[in-house]
Design a protein around this motif. Structure first.
Motif, PDB file in Angstrom:
ATOM      1  N   ALA A 191      81.496  57.565  40.612  1.00  0.00           N
ATOM      2  CA  ALA A 191      82.607  57.701  41.122  1.00  0.00           C
ATOM      3  C   ALA A 191      84.170  58.649  41.142  1.00  0.00           C
ATOM      4  CB  ALA A 191      83.657  56.479  40.410  1.00  0.00           C
ATOM      5  N   ASN A 205      83.120  61.955  43.537  1.00  0.00           N
ATOM      6  CA  ASN A 205      84.273  61.205  44.453  1.00  0.00           C
ATOM      7  C   ASN A 205      85.754  61.685  44.270  1.00  0.00           C
ATOM      8  OD1 ASN A 205      82.034  60.297  45.590  1.00  0.00           O
ATOM      9  ND2 ASN A 205      82.455  58.871  45.173  1.00  0.00           N
ATOM     10  N   THR A 221      86.907  57.010  43.060  1.00  0.00           N
ATOM     11  CA  THR A 221      87.010  55.788  43.365  1.00  0.00           C
ATOM     12  C   THR A 221      86.765  54.950  42.756  1.00  0.00           C
ATOM     13  OG1 THR A 221      84.778  56.297  44.299  1.00  0.00           O
ATOM     14  CG2 THR A 221      86.123  56.456  45.729  1.00  0.00           C
ATOM     15  N   GLU A 271      82.732  53.222  46.502  1.00  0.00           N
ATOM     16  CA  GLU A 271      81.816  54.746  46.795  1.00  0.00           C
ATOM     17  C   GLU A 271      80.938  54.807  46.091  1.00  0.00           C
ATOM     18  OE1 GLU A 271      83.137  56.973  49.951  1.00  0.00           O
ATOM     19  OE2 GLU A 271      82.253  55.155  50.734  1.00  0.00           O
ATOM     20  N   LYS A 323      78.061  55.363  49.868  1.00  0.00           N
ATOM     21  CA  LYS A 323      79.094  55.398  51.052  1.00  0.00           C
ATOM     22  C   LYS A 323      79.577  53.783  51.103  1.00  0.00           C
ATOM     23  CE  LYS A 323      80.275  59.838  51.552  1.00  0.00           C
ATOM     24  NZ  LYS A 323      81.593  60.099  51.321  1.00  0.00           N
ATOM     25  N   ASN A 324      80.749  53.849  51.700  1.00  0.00           N
ATOM     26  CA  ASN A 324      81.145  52.329  51.404  1.00  0.00           C
ATOM     27  C   ASN A 324      81.051  50.659  51.296  1.00  0.00           C
ATOM     28  OD1 ASN A 324      82.349  50.702  53.708  1.00  0.00           O
ATOM     29  ND2 ASN A 324      80.961  50.204  55.444  1.00  0.00           N
ATOM     30  N   MET A 363      90.085  51.134  50.474  1.00  0.00           N
ATOM     31  CA  MET A 363      88.442  51.576  50.985  1.00  0.00           C
ATOM     32  C   MET A 363      89.422  51.146  52.386  1.00  0.00           C
ATOM     33  SD  MET A 363      85.463  49.798  49.119  1.00  0.00           S
ATOM     34  CE  MET A 363      83.942  50.189  50.618  1.00  0.00           C
ATOM     35  N   TYR A 383      87.726  53.371  56.857  1.00  0.00           N
ATOM     36  CA  TYR A 383      86.307  52.094  56.686  1.00  0.00           C
ATOM     37  C   TYR A 383      87.585  50.260  57.437  1.00  0.00           C
ATOM     38  CZ  TYR A 383      83.651  54.596  53.977  1.00  0.00           C
ATOM     39  OH  TYR A 383      82.674  55.724  53.356  1.00  0.00           O
ATOM     40  N   ALA A 405      83.276  46.660  54.514  1.00  0.00           N
ATOM     41  CA  ALA A 405      82.701  47.197  53.457  1.00  0.00           C
ATOM     42  C   ALA A 405      82.186  46.509  52.847  1.00  0.00           C
ATOM     43  CB  ALA A 405      83.470  47.365  52.241  1.00  0.00           C
TER      44      ALA A 405
END
Length: 205
Positions: free
Chosen positions: A103, A106, A110, A127, A131-132, A160, A165, A168
């Protein structure tokens, strides 16, 4: 005889206000002899849940109540990286430090944290596993059952949504946690019993 050693950490039942931590896949060790094979899918709930992010709102009012009681929710920042990684190794009964490090890799980070009196009392990542995906999440034992995990969940999912997105994925929730996600964020089960991305783990054969 077939030897099976399973290490999995236990969970109590949760409801919408009492859920305080999120399960990552348990560590599984399966031994076999004489060519016998064993599917651990029969032992575990391999479900994943889907959340509609366009139904998620920032928990502003809920945060205000915690603020009055000295609890803060913040997006993690690089200078606190080592503290959060160390905290994540023990606070939930499992070592989540690998996901926390992911995390922090990123940009933006995240991970959300909860603090009281300038001390960590909880965290949530997204994430990180993939991903997602949402998780892991954990709260210190003395602060569980107060809704802190719910705020960490909502803040993560809202972020998110802001990332673009529409949905999730909650990966590998325990059976006892599934009703929590259904009540709090309208999560629905993904009807698929395959291991999915978790097949890539070292302890999964």
């Amino acid at each position: 005889a077939l030897q099976i050693e399973i290490s999995v950490f236990e969970f109590s039942a949760f409801n919408c206000t009492h859920f305080e931590f999120f399960a990552c896949p348990p560590v599984i060790e399966i031994g076999s002899e004489k060519g016998m094979s064993f599917s651990f899918a029969s032992f575990f709930n391999l479900s994943r849940e889907l959340v509609k992010l366009f139904n998620i709102s920032a928990p502003v009012k809920e945060e205000e109540i915690f603020f009055e009681n000295g609890i803060r929710f913040k997006r993690a920042l690089a200078p606190d990286r080592n503290k959060i990684i160390e905290y994540s190794k023990t606070c939930g009964g499992e070592d989540y430090s690998a996901e926390v490090q992911a995390a922090f890799a990123n940009n933006p980070i995240t991970c959300y944290i909860a603090t009281k009196d300038k001390e960590l009392i909880g965290f949530a990542c997204f994430e990180a596993t993939a991903k997602n995906f949402f998780g892991p999440m954990a709260v210190s034992s003395e602060y569980r059952k107060h809704g802190i995990g719910k705020i960490l969940l909502l803040k993560s999912l809202y972020s998110m949504q802001e990332m673009g997105y529409g949905y999730a994925i909650i990966g590998w929730p325990t059976k006892s946690a599934i009703p929590f996600y259904e009540k709090c964020v309208g999560a629905t089960l993904i009807e698929d019993e395959s291991l999915g991305i978790y097949r890539r783990m070292i302890n999964v054969d």
